[in-house]
Write an enzyme that holds these catalytic residues in place. Structure first.
Site, PDB file in Angstrom:
ATOM      1  N   HIS A  74       0.854  -1.193   0.000  1.00  0.00           N
ATOM      2  CA  HIS A  74       0.000   0.000   0.000  1.00  0.00           C
ATOM      3  C   HIS A  74       0.891   1.245   0.000  1.00  0.00           C
ATOM      4  O   HIS A  74       1.789   1.362   0.815  1.00  0.00           O
ATOM      5  CB  HIS A  74      -0.897   0.030   1.240  1.00  0.00           C
ATOM      6  CG  HIS A  74      -2.031  -0.949   1.178  1.00  0.00           C
ATOM      7  ND1 HIS A  74      -3.192  -0.791   1.884  1.00  0.00           N
ATOM      8  CD2 HIS A  74      -2.178  -2.092   0.463  1.00  0.00           C
ATOM      9  CE1 HIS A  74      -4.016  -1.796   1.617  1.00  0.00           C
ATOM     10  NE2 HIS A  74      -3.414  -2.602   0.772  1.00  0.00           N
ATOM     11  N   TYR A 203      -8.671   5.426   8.075  1.00  0.00           N
ATOM     12  CA  TYR A 203      -8.724   5.783   9.493  1.00  0.00           C
ATOM     13  C   TYR A 203      -9.758   6.895   9.622  1.00  0.00           C
ATOM     14  O   TYR A 203      -9.543   8.001   9.122  1.00  0.00           O
ATOM     15  CB  TYR A 203      -7.369   6.313   9.974  1.00  0.00           C
ATOM     16  CG  TYR A 203      -6.315   5.243  10.176  1.00  0.00           C
ATOM     17  CD1 TYR A 203      -5.610   4.703   9.110  1.00  0.00           C
ATOM     18  CD2 TYR A 203      -6.014   4.793  11.463  1.00  0.00           C
ATOM     19  CE1 TYR A 203      -4.643   3.723   9.315  1.00  0.00           C
ATOM     20  CE2 TYR A 203      -5.043   3.821  11.675  1.00  0.00           C
ATOM     21  CZ  TYR A 203      -4.377   3.292  10.603  1.00  0.00           C
ATOM     22  OH  TYR A 203      -3.420   2.320  10.808  1.00  0.00           O
ATOM     23  N   PRO A 295      -2.819  -0.277  19.026  1.00  0.00           N
ATOM     24  CA  PRO A 295      -2.592  -0.724  17.642  1.00  0.00           C
ATOM     25  C   PRO A 295      -2.786   0.355  16.566  1.00  0.00           C
ATOM     26  O   PRO A 295      -2.530   0.096  15.392  1.00  0.00           O
ATOM     27  CB  PRO A 295      -3.618  -1.853  17.461  1.00  0.00           C
ATOM     28  CG  PRO A 295      -4.650  -1.617  18.509  1.00  0.00           C
ATOM     29  CD  PRO A 295      -3.989  -0.921  19.638  1.00  0.00           C
ATOM     30  N   LYS A 299       2.457  -0.554  15.119  1.00  0.00           N
ATOM     31  CA  LYS A 299       3.891  -0.603  15.394  1.00  0.00           C
ATOM     32  C   LYS A 299       4.372  -1.831  16.165  1.00  0.00           C
ATOM     33  O   LYS A 299       5.574  -2.114  16.175  1.00  0.00           O
ATOM     34  CB  LYS A 299       4.295   0.649  16.213  1.00  0.00           C
ATOM     35  CG  LYS A 299       4.251   1.938  15.422  1.00  0.00           C
ATOM     36  CD  LYS A 299       5.454   2.057  14.504  1.00  0.00           C
ATOM     37  CE  LYS A 299       5.258   3.021  13.397  1.00  0.00           C
ATOM     38  NZ  LYS A 299       4.999   2.427  12.076  1.00  0.00           N
ATOM     39  N   TYR A 387       4.764   6.172   9.892  1.00  0.00           N
ATOM     40  CA  TYR A 387       3.878   5.047   9.573  1.00  0.00           C
ATOM     41  C   TYR A 387       4.612   3.973   8.768  1.00  0.00           C
ATOM     42  O   TYR A 387       4.476   2.783   9.041  1.00  0.00           O
ATOM     43  CB  TYR A 387       2.646   5.557   8.811  1.00  0.00           C
ATOM     44  CG  TYR A 387       1.510   4.578   8.822  1.00  0.00           C
ATOM     45  CD1 TYR A 387       0.680   4.455   9.937  1.00  0.00           C
ATOM     46  CD2 TYR A 387       1.268   3.751   7.740  1.00  0.00           C
ATOM     47  CE1 TYR A 387      -0.357   3.531   9.958  1.00  0.00           C
ATOM     48  CE2 TYR A 387       0.231   2.835   7.749  1.00  0.00           C
ATOM     49  CZ  TYR A 387      -0.570   2.729   8.866  1.00  0.00           C
ATOM     50  OH  TYR A 387      -1.584   1.810   8.888  1.00  0.00           O
TER      51      TYR A 387
END
Ligand SMILES: Cc1cc2nc3c(=O)[nH]c(=O)nc-3n(C[C@H](O)[C@H](O)[C@H](O)COP(=O)(O)OP(=O)(O)OC[C@H]3O[C@@H](n4cnc5c(N)ncnc54)[C@H](O)[C@@H]3O)c2cc1C
Length: 394
Positions: A74, A203, A295, A299, A387
């Site tokens: 992604h 998100y 979560p 990570k 990220y």
């Protein structure tokens, strides 16, 4: 029955298994002790997002053949709020780095197969693991395997046994400093048989709380909604979960959630936790045994990988050149990355969830942060850099 190995590893999660493979590459002998069965650990559904560095390391070690074939790369994620989606182009903002979606239990299967193919030893279903003489040069592990009491003499012990393991609690409390935060919400997670609703993760921040749209495969989708951590999952019917997802994810352009049968659902508590130092004598903690993150930042597994990479390198220099400096620096080296990830995970969590005691001022603060993150290249770049994962030697 007595055995000897150079590094005794407790736990066959991502940390313990990868450590055994990294050590084998350096011709360092190890033995992994795991309290659960192989079937059980290969079926436990957990993480799914791999950082670029994790994928690169597995590729370099020849462990990524299936990951390259079946994992989904992604290049961006979506932040959704005020009924609108905003893409964060991760790869464009990080010189081509990306995340790969590949479930943790598939990573586990690949690592176990690779280690066993090398002739490596993993003892499953061990009981009553007990650590002794940890501050000596010859620490020992006592345990029961197939009804037999066994003792393993080691040069070093790696505590890779997760948050509920025995390693961390064998360190005297007086020399540990614990940092911890509970969040006043949990995640209700589902696995749903349906095609993907989106090409990238979503998100979503909404007045009703956080929602996350993730994926497992073209046929299986992973989704979460923020909920009360004390909630009984039995109170959530499938219809209620799907309705809540739709409400939290609704957009002005009528985005549609693709739905199907829910085949698994559970509630996960959220906490941040770090113990310092990550070393006591010849016991080294790695992964969830030493730190937990909520979560939201994806990570946990990736931090476990970074820890054992440092540990394997430090052990290699010890055996090759009799150097102890990297072993002595292990805790400090790992904790720099751990605290960065703790901050990132806390920041993502704080920005995206509704807090029970929040007021209109706090909601405006969250919206201002979201707005800045999607409108400022510098802010988006900071999210993207964290990220996809900072370099291991950061
Ligand atoms: C729902 C969920 C979603 C997540 N999503 C992500 C994500 O997207 N990305 C990410 O990076 N992380 C994520 N994580 C976190 C990630 O799963 C963990 O951080 C990761 O599993 C840590 O690996 P570990 O090897 O340190 O510990 P574990 O995976 O917990 O492995 C420890 C092993 O030790 C064994 N063990 C325990 N006690 C003993 C004992 N006494 N003797 C012998 N063996 C023992 C256990 O059975 C276990 O197999 C998620 C976690 C959850 C719960």
């Amino acid at each position: 029955m007595n055995r000897r190995t150079q590094v005794g590893i407790i736990g066959a999660g991502p940390a313990g298994l990868l450590l055994s493979l990294l050590l084998a590459r350096e011709r360092i002998d190890s033995l992994v002790l795991e309290s659960r069965s192989r079937d059980e650990i290969e079926a436990t559904i957990r993480a799914g997002v791999l950082e670029q560095g994790t994928v690169d390391l597995m590729t370099e070690m020849g462990l990524a053949e299936r990951l390259q074939r079946e994992g989904a790369v992604h290049h961006g994620i979506e932040l959704r709020f005020d009924r609108e989606g905003h893409r964060i182009p991760l790869s464009e903002l990080t010189n081509g780095r990306a995340i790969t979606l590949y479930p943790q239990h598939e990573v586990i299967k690949d690592l176990i197969a690779a280690r066993l193919n090398q002739g490596g030893h993993i003892l499953f279903n061990v009981k009553d693991v007990y650590l002794s003489d940890v501050t000596s040069h010859q620490p020992r592990l006592q345990f029961i395997h197939e009804h037999e009491q066994m003792e393993l003499q080691c040069d070093f012990i790696a505590g890779c046994d997760g948050f509920h393991g025995v390693s961390r609690v064998s360190i005297p409390e007086a020399i540990q400093t614990v940092f911890s935060r509970f969040y006043p919400f949990g995640w209700l997670g589902i696995l749903m048989q349906a095609p993907p609703s989106a090409e990238e993760l979503i998100y979503a921040y909404s007045n009703r709380g956080f929602a996350l749209v993730s994926t497992r495969s073209p046929e299986l989708q992973r989704m979460y909604i923020q909920c009360d951590p004390q909630e009984d999952i039995a109170n959530w019917s499938d219809a209620m979960i799907l309705e809540e997802l739709q409400l939290r994810l609704a957009t002005t352009d009528n985005w549609q959630l693709r739905m199907g049968p829910i085949i698994q659902k559970s509630i996960l508590a959220m906490r941040s936790f770090v113990t310092e130092p990550m070393q006591y004598g010849r016991l080294f903690l790695a992964g969830d045994a030493a730190h937990i993150v909520p979560p939201t930042g994806a990570k946990g597994l990736n931090l476990a990988v970074a820890d054992v990479r440092h540990l394997a390198h430090a052990l290699a220099l010890f055996y090759r050149e009799n150097r102890t400096d990297l072993l002595e620096a292990y805790s400090t080296t790992c904790l720099r990355r751990v605290w960065r990830a703790e901050h990132f995970s806390w920041w993502m969590t704080s920005m995206l969830h509704r807090f029970p005691d929040d007021d209109p001022f706090q909601q405006r603060m969250q919206r201002a942060q979201l707005d800045y993150t999607v409108r400022s290249r510098a802010a988006a770049m900071s999210l993207a850099e964290n990220y996809v994962g900072l370099p291991f030697d950061w």
